[in-house]
Design a protein around this motif. Structure first.
Motif: not given
Length: 492
Positions: A38-42, A398-399, A422-427
């Motif tokens: 979610s932070s656009n990091r690899d 695999y987010e 959603f918490s695990l996906a940081r959404a």
């Protein structure tokens, strides 16, 4: 349903087996797999594609390729290669055997540095004959039919530089043409060769710095300023529904678009989205997408010249896989220029720098992710949820799986469970929406208890609290330390 379950078990077993089974060296790619969080990091992940083999034309009777620019894979999985340096189109069957060559014979059909090719279902071949400044048409037997030169229209103007490089045809046989250097959009040409207008042009975004510069500049300085033009399209593809997918050079966001029949971008929905790797500074570290292909299931595969990587997204634009890079090993590219895919999922990448076509096959993990993604996009959330759970068993990083399961649970009105995923996906936004629904649901289910509690609280505040206050006041009044002090002269 039973058959689907068996397929799911088989795919999961194949994925797990692929993790522990010792395989030949070619299955160990010279790149690592990753996804974006979610932070656009690899985030490291299992690779989705591995290098399989290459086609360079050396074993063909037509001879080796020379600076191939692009390719087109037809409905029957035959491959048409724009062999630009040899001024021809080479057709191979699904087994990569030579079928015929287009445009190499003297006459009106002779090609000059063609850069693009499109093939209709009936086998009719349309070629972006770039150096000749035209579109050339051939029948399925390789015979030249006619050409479409620069359209004669006042909407274009005599000074317009017509250099067609890529094209597609819709079901009406209207051509949509990318012309190198053109920033006004795709050229729309009818079956008679008449220009029907520019289509889906990019827009110049608002810039405070540009506005302030113009405000403080003198009139002479403003005249010398270069006009800001929209970015130009570099490639395109079309799906069965008539939506046109494009790639754009020179933009930091929304480099990929899905244009409706009226030219509206339906992939990004007005949002600003970054595709490819995330760069922070510098115009030369901006993704330069030059190839795009869309599968029958809506999976978008695109090629970035800057990194030499292939990026893959689902129909909603969610990142799935990346592979490739710049280098000399098999699986890396010298100068990639185009990408397309077959029905079985194999991806073909044109490497102009090596004069060959590289072929990549899917891994069992990619097959599992693709199946889950297609089911999710089609609205079959329960089936998709089971597959995404299998994805997480293989790769807990695999987010996208957490996000998809969360959305599936939300659609099923299982809001509390959706909040966890959603918490695990940081959404955060999806979590907030699920929390609001969960709060409503909680209030409905416990309305009677909440109502009784509110009534008791009201009674306590209305009658109980004043009595408690008066009783406390009386006790305080009777306390020896709180009695009034005697006046002067009174006995103690």
């Amino acid at each position: 349903m039973i058959r689907h379950g068996k397929i799911r078990v088989f795919i999961t077993a194949a994925v797990l087996l692929s993790l522990f089974w010792t395989v030949p060296a070619q299955a160990s790619p010279p790149y690592y797999g990753y996804t974006h969080n979610s932070s656009n990091r690899d985030v490291r992940s299992i690779v989705g594609y591995v290098y399989d083999r290459s086609i360079d034309g050396i074993d063909l009777s037509s001879g080796p390729f020379n600076r191939p620019e692009s390719l087109f894979i037809a409905e029957d999985d035959s491959v048409y290669i724009a062999d630009t340096g040899n001024n021809r189109i080479v057709q191979l069957d699904r087994e990569h055997r030579l079928v015929r060559v287009y445009g190499d014979a003297d006459g009106p059909g002779r090609l000059s540095e063609p850069k693009g090719v499109f093939v209709k279902e009936d086998g009719t071949v349309f070629v972006a004959d770039t150096k000749n400044g035209r579109i050339a048409e051939f029948d399925s037997e390789g015979r030249f039919v006619r050409d479409y030169p620069k359209p004669d229209s006042p909407l274009i103007g005599a000074s317009f530089s017509y250099s067609p490089s890529k094209l597609v045809l819709d079901k009406r046989d209207y051509m949509y043409v990318v012309s190198d250097g053109n920033t006004q959009g795709l050229l729309q040409i009818d079956p008679n060769g008449n220009f029907k207008g520019f289509y889906g042009a990019n827009h110049v975004g608002f810039s405070w710095s540009r506005l302030l510069t113009r405000l403080i500049a003198t009139e002479e300085q403003r005249r010398k300023m270069t006009a800001i033009r929209p970015a130009e399209f570099s490639n395109l593809d079309i799906d069965d529904e008539g939506f046109i997918y494009t790639t754009t050079l020179g933009e930091e966001t929304n480099q990929l678009k899905r244009l409706s029949p009226v030219g509206v971008d339906t992939l990004n929905f007005g949002a600003s989205r970054r595709y490819g790797d995330d760069y922070s500074v510098g115009p030369f570290t901006m993704p330069s997408f030059i190839g795009i292909s869309v599968s029958d299931d809506g999976i978008i595969t695109t090629l970035d010249l800057q990194t030499g990587k292939v990026f893959q997204y689902d129909k909603l634009g969610n990142f799935l896989f990346s592979f490739g890079g710049v280098g000399e090993q098999n699986g890396l590219f010298a100068t990639p220029s185009d990408v397309d895919q077959k029905k079985d999922g194999d991806i073909y990448v044109v490497d102009r720098g090596r004069n060959r076509i590289d072929i990549f096959r899917t891994t069992p993990f990619a097959d599992l992710v693709h199946q889950a993604s297609v089911l999710h996009v089609d609205g079959r959330y329960e089936e998709a949820e089971a597959l995404w759970q299998d994805v997480l068993k293989v790769n807990g990083n695999y987010e996208m799986a957490y996000l998809a399961i969360g959305k599936s649970l939300y659609k099923a009105e299982r809001y509390k469970e959706a909040m966890e995923y959603f918490s695990l996906a940081r959404a955060r936004q999806d979590y907030s929406v699920a929390f609001k629904e969960y709060r409503k649901e909680f209030v409905r289910e416990h309305f009677a208890l909440i109502a009784v509690g509110l009534i008791l609280l009201f009674v306590l505040l209305r009658w109980g609290a004043p009595r408690l206050i008066r009783a406390a006041a009386r006790r305080n009044w009777g306390h020896p330390h709180l009695k009034s002090r005697p006046k002067e002269g009174e006995p103690v």
